[in-house]
Design an enzyme around this catalytic site. Sequence first.
Site, PDB file in Angstrom:
ATOM      1  N   ASP A  61     -14.827 -87.828  -4.536  1.00  0.00           N
ATOM      2  CA  ASP A  61     -14.681 -86.606  -3.744  1.00  0.00           C
ATOM      3  C   ASP A  61     -14.583 -86.875  -2.244  1.00  0.00           C
ATOM      4  O   ASP A  61     -15.030 -87.902  -1.742  1.00  0.00           O
ATOM      5  CB  ASP A  61     -15.834 -85.633  -4.033  1.00  0.00           C
ATOM      6  CG  ASP A  61     -17.199 -86.234  -3.748  1.00  0.00           C
ATOM      7  OD1 ASP A  61     -17.401 -87.433  -4.016  1.00  0.00           O
ATOM      8  OD2 ASP A  61     -18.084 -85.513  -3.260  1.00  0.00           O
ATOM      9  N   GLU A 104     -20.209 -86.690  -5.071  1.00  0.00           N
ATOM     10  CA  GLU A 104     -21.209 -87.529  -4.416  1.00  0.00           C
ATOM     11  C   GLU A 104     -21.684 -86.890  -3.122  1.00  0.00           C
ATOM     12  O   GLU A 104     -22.836 -87.068  -2.721  1.00  0.00           O
ATOM     13  CB  GLU A 104     -20.615 -88.911  -4.136  1.00  0.00           C
ATOM     14  CG  GLU A 104     -21.631 -89.955  -3.646  1.00  0.00           C
ATOM     15  CD  GLU A 104     -21.855 -89.936  -2.132  1.00  0.00           C
ATOM     16  OE1 GLU A 104     -22.849 -90.521  -1.676  1.00  0.00           O
ATOM     17  OE2 GLU A 104     -21.037 -89.330  -1.411  1.00  0.00           O
TER      18      GLU A 104
END
Length: 328
Positions: A81, A138
């Site tokens: 991400d 994350e």
Amino acid sequence: MPILNRAAELHEEVTGWRRHFHENPELLYDVHKTAAKVAELLKEFGVDEIVTGIGQTGVVGIINGNKNDSGITIGLRADMDALPIKEATGKPYASKIEGMMHACGHDGHTSMLLGAAKYLSETRNFNGRVALIFQPAEEGGAGGKAMIDDGLMEKFDIKEVYGMHNAPTIPIGSFATRDGAMLASVDQLDITITGVGGHAAMPQNCVDPILAASAIVQAIQSFASRNVDPMNSIVVSVTKFQAGNAYNVIPTEAYIGGTVRSLDEGLRDMAEKRLGEIVDHVAKAHGCTAKFSYDRQYPTTVNHTKQYLFVGEVAKSLAGEANVEMNT
């Protein structure tokens, strides 16, 4: 640094993947296109098993070695991400998505693991299995926990997991690691101060929550300097302060948000208790009330000694002892 010839040959291809991901960032669990691209490439490489949708949008690929009498499955992990940041680099491969950018390097991490996947799929010169773990969310979404809660470790019988993160602060070709606590835990603070609103020309008829909140911002910094042993460390950061929407009105409420980071579970307990006390008493001293929330997000990342030493030796064999920092 000695580089395997085949790995070196992958450089241009890995760079291309990285730039593709950089141009097309996605946030948290909404990494559907990134995950689809990862799964597509893993299939192209001939990865033996590909499972999607673990931890919502996580991807796992399994590569079997030439032998498997060890019965060991080793996990290699990367995050996918991006961040909600507007890119202003001017690079030809800059983000095409307004307000999103791979500013933490997860595009690189994903591409590095894809490069390892391609190499390992071609050679399979190991005994056991490799689990390629591509994690969503994350950046504050606890995607790793979501994958674990979804049975990641049990489904694939993973014994150990290794991961790495880019570090612009150390020279290219260098590695750094440490035994024990490596990355701090992070907890989230949410504080709402309530007073009595009114006209800015008549503050005597109000109880100003902005004044109380300002005092709280200063007071909570005393926790790290006056309640914590100087040999330990904790970081309290106020990152949000919101109050009012008019020039001539003292608002009823003020909001403070931030994070607390430490390497010790005992300090987390102390922070939750002591910061709550500080917020409550300072608010009362200003005639306000306070709602204090301490949300424990991520635990401390702790490296096990055996694996730490193993990684260190591998890094030294590649980069040379002078280029590997242990216990940094």
